[in-house]
Design a protein around this motif. Structure first.
Motif, mmCIF file in Angstrom:
data_model
loop_
_atom_site.group_PDB
_atom_site.id
_atom_site.type_symbol
_atom_site.label_atom_id
_atom_site.label_comp_id
_atom_site.label_asym_id
_atom_site.label_seq_id
_atom_site.Cartn_x
_atom_site.Cartn_y
_atom_site.Cartn_z
ATOM 1 N N ILE A 9 -8.040 4.268 3.940
ATOM 2 C CA ILE A 9 -7.436 5.130 5.285
ATOM 3 C C ILE A 9 -6.179 5.389 5.097
ATOM 4 N N GLU A 10 -5.280 4.606 4.592
ATOM 5 C CA GLU A 10 -3.934 5.020 4.451
ATOM 6 C C GLU A 10 -3.757 5.824 3.381
ATOM 7 N N LEU A 11 -4.339 5.687 2.298
ATOM 8 C CA LEU A 11 -4.181 6.603 1.036
ATOM 9 C C LEU A 11 -4.673 8.387 1.335
ATOM 10 N N ILE A 12 -5.747 8.216 2.139
ATOM 11 C CA ILE A 12 -6.246 9.361 2.492
ATOM 12 C C ILE A 12 -5.113 10.073 3.540
ATOM 13 N N THR A 13 -4.902 9.737 4.357
ATOM 14 C CA THR A 13 -4.030 9.855 5.492
ATOM 15 C C THR A 13 -2.477 10.695 4.967
ATOM 16 N N ILE A 14 -1.974 9.494 4.009
ATOM 17 C CA ILE A 14 -0.612 9.927 3.769
ATOM 18 C C ILE A 14 -0.706 10.984 2.478
ATOM 19 N N HIS A 15 -1.620 10.995 1.808
ATOM 20 C CA HIS A 15 -1.681 11.712 0.490
ATOM 21 C C HIS A 15 -2.649 12.710 0.422
ATOM 22 N N THR A 72 -13.142 13.377 7.973
ATOM 23 C CA THR A 72 -13.521 14.618 8.784
ATOM 24 C C THR A 72 -12.654 15.302 9.549
ATOM 25 N N LYS A 73 -11.709 14.485 10.185
ATOM 26 C CA LYS A 73 -10.703 15.121 11.144
ATOM 27 C C LYS A 73 -9.710 15.997 10.150
ATOM 28 N N LEU A 74 -9.224 15.173 8.995
ATOM 29 C CA LEU A 74 -8.138 15.984 8.200
ATOM 30 C C LEU A 74 -8.747 17.312 7.375
ATOM 31 N N GLY A 75 -10.203 16.956 7.179
ATOM 32 C CA GLY A 75 -10.816 18.351 6.583
ATOM 33 C C GLY A 75 -11.629 19.161 7.037
ATOM 34 N N TRP A 76 -11.417 19.374 8.533
ATOM 35 C CA TRP A 76 -12.347 19.860 9.417
ATOM 36 C C TRP A 76 -12.350 21.377 9.091
ATOM 37 N N PHE A 77 -11.077 22.009 8.795
ATOM 38 C CA PHE A 77 -11.157 23.353 8.282
ATOM 39 C C PHE A 77 -11.370 23.427 6.631
ATOM 40 N N ASP A 78 -11.272 22.611 5.971
ATOM 41 C CA ASP A 78 -11.472 22.841 4.433
ATOM 42 C C ASP A 78 -12.802 23.285 4.160
ATOM 43 N N PRO A 101 -4.454 12.049 18.927
ATOM 44 C CA PRO A 101 -3.420 12.563 17.812
ATOM 45 C C PRO A 101 -3.301 11.551 16.659
ATOM 46 N N THR A 102 -3.237 12.178 15.475
ATOM 47 C CA THR A 102 -2.824 11.251 14.314
ATOM 48 C C THR A 102 -1.551 11.253 14.045
ATOM 49 N N SER A 103 -0.989 9.941 13.844
ATOM 50 C CA SER A 103 0.386 10.182 13.283
ATOM 51 C C SER A 103 0.638 10.616 12.364
ATOM 52 N N GLY A 104 1.923 11.525 12.269
ATOM 53 C CA GLY A 104 1.999 12.464 10.891
ATOM 54 C C GLY A 104 1.661 13.682 10.794
ATOM 55 N N ARG A 105 0.784 14.137 12.011
ATOM 56 C CA ARG A 105 0.355 15.557 12.124
ATOM 57 C C ARG A 105 0.851 15.997 13.532
ATOM 58 N N LEU A 145 1.364 18.197 17.072
ATOM 59 C CA LEU A 145 0.345 18.396 18.138
ATOM 60 C C LEU A 145 -0.535 19.714 18.130
ATOM 61 N N THR A 146 0.221 20.940 17.523
ATOM 62 C CA THR A 146 -0.550 21.986 17.125
ATOM 63 C C THR A 146 -1.672 21.942 16.271
ATOM 64 N N GLN A 147 -1.591 20.910 15.320
ATOM 65 C CA GLN A 147 -2.708 20.779 14.238
ATOM 66 C C GLN A 147 -3.779 20.028 14.865
ATOM 67 N N HIS A 148 -3.371 19.174 15.775
ATOM 68 C CA HIS A 148 -4.250 18.326 16.637
ATOM 69 C C HIS A 148 -5.117 19.011 17.538
ATOM 70 N N ARG A 149 -4.518 19.726 18.376
ATOM 71 C CA ARG A 149 -5.083 20.667 19.278
ATOM 72 C C ARG A 149 -6.078 21.638 18.575
ATOM 73 N N LYS A 150 -5.708 22.253 17.412
ATOM 74 C CA LYS A 150 -6.603 23.190 16.855
ATOM 75 C C LYS A 150 -7.871 22.527 16.534
ATOM 76 N N THR A 151 -7.516 21.363 15.900
ATOM 77 C CA THR A 151 -8.983 20.787 15.518
ATOM 78 C C THR A 151 -9.744 20.174 16.397
ATOM 79 N N SER A 152 -8.937 19.697 17.668
ATOM 80 C CA SER A 152 -9.827 19.202 18.700
ATOM 81 C C SER A 152 -10.566 20.320 19.441
ATOM 82 N N VAL A 153 -9.811 21.346 19.576
ATOM 83 C CA VAL A 153 -10.658 22.637 20.521
ATOM 84 C C VAL A 153 -11.934 22.917 19.362
ATOM 85 N N SER A 154 -11.671 23.054 18.164
ATOM 86 C CA SER A 154 -12.779 23.284 17.398
ATOM 87 C C SER A 154 -13.891 22.283 17.226
#
Length: 363
Positions: free
Chosen positions: A74-80, A123-129, A168-172, A174-183
């Motif tokens: 979880i930490e590695l995926i989030t940070i890197h 899933t969250k970090l890669g939502w638009f990938d 919201p996820t730490s390190g991201r 609020l704009t990134q969060h809202r874009k993913t959340s709305v989608s």
């Protein structure tokens, strides 16, 4: 990593979670809990340790070691995150989902929750990938259609998915969060809500044939999912306090057929009346949120009045039989429901509702 290194990791994890000092060959001093923690934290320092974490998950019989590997991932995926290609991200996601499908029912809850958090974070970090990430709810349907144990596991994944996309996820930003959340709200949330209601209907109809304890766990997970979906931050007004008690649920118009359907209200009142806390109090919490949907969701005042009438009738039935009010959790949620009705409906609307006088006398 080889078998000897795996054994050392397992010993360190045992020390970390039980406090029993570990001693390795060639070392005169036992390893303390603090020492074990520092050594294991090194797994979270570089993305190159991801294969080692997967090796631990594949080969270790220690659930403590698997927990450390999952938390490290979880930490590695989030940070890197930006260090991985899109195919690598999908491979890791599919690996974790497959691991849960094959091993999930036999794992301890703490490990299951960590692995679920991992797949939902990906899933969250890669939502638009790639569209694969946006199809998690479809993949989870396979869990819901398998054994009861897998069904419970699937409901846990959906609960965590809603939380992950709502908070919201730490390190991201609020704009990134809202874009993913709305989608997520537009693409997936309604389907997740329907899956929760479908699970409740299966329990209500008796099509789920299993022991009472598993039925109870499944019911609690399905009701929690309904509450999370209704409590979602639909319009982004509450980014830092998404779990706070808000006055109006801004559900999209596309939700109208389900939210205004009498079978949805009846289903929640059924679970309140026929279960014990925490299921019954979760059902009441869902009724509170359902009673708080925005006025404009209803096409006419007549439709809104009919909806209010069903709520009044459900409460009147509950009061006449004193159903569940001996439990503190239920009583607390019931008082919240009365407060929410007062806040969301005018007195003139309440007075016109069928059965209002009898409801008032019982109250």
């Amino acid at each position: 990593m080889d078998a000897q290194q795996l054994a050392q990791v397992e010993a360190l994890c045992e020390t970390l979670y039980t406090g029993i000092p570990a001693k390795f060959d060639g070392s005169s001093e036992p390893i303390t809990r603090n020492d074990a923690q520092q050594r294991l934290l090194s797994l979270q320092t570089d993305a190159k340790f991801i294969p080692q974490c997967q090796y631990i998950l594949d080969n270790s019989k220690s659930q403590y070691a698997c927990l450390v590997a999952s938390n490290s991932l979880i930490e590695l995926i989030t940070i890197h995150w930006n260090s991985f290609t899109v195919p690598q991200r999908i491979d890791i996601r599919n690996y974790v989902l497959g691991y849960l499908a094959n091993n999930g029912p036999n794992l301890q809850d703490y490990l299951v929750l960590s692995l679920i958090k991992l797949v939902c974070r990906i899933t969250k970090l890669g939502w638009f990938d790639d569209s694969t990430h946006r199809e998690l709810a479809d993949d989870v349907q396979k869990f819901l259609q398998a054994t009861v144990e897998h069904c419970i596991l699937g409901l846990k994944i959906l609960n965590q998915l809603v939380d992950e996309l709502n908070i919201p996820t730490s390190g991201r930003t609020l704009t990134q969060h809202r874009k993913t959340s709305v989608s997520f709200r537009d693409v997936c949330l309604f389907k997740v809500f329907q899956l929760g209601l479908t699970s409740l209907k299966q329990l209500q109809s008796g099509t789920i044939n299993t022991e009472p304890l598993k039925k109870s766990v499944m019911g609690e997970q399905a009701l929690s999912l309904a509450v999370r979906c209704l409590n979602f931050d639909f319009i982004g007004t509450n980014p830092d306090e998404s779990t706070e008690d808000v006055g109006t649920i801004q559900a999209p118009t596309s939700w109208r057929p389900i939210l205004s359907d009498s079978s949805t209200t009846d289903l929640l009142f059924y679970f309140y009346a026929n279960t014990e806390p925490p299921q019954s109090s979760k059902a009441m919490e869902a009724i509170i949120l359902l009673s708080s949907v925005r006025r404009s969701l209803f096409p006419s005042d007549k439709d809104r009045a009919a909806f209010l009438g069903r709520l009044i009738n459900g409460i009147r039935e509950m009061l006449s039989k004193r159903t569940g009010l001996q439990h503190q959790d239920n009583y607390h949620q019931f008082c919240r429901l009365l407060g929410r009705l007062k806040a969301n409906y005018q007195l003139s609307e309440l007075v016109k509702a069928e059965g209002y006088l009898e409801w008032l006398e019982l109250a």
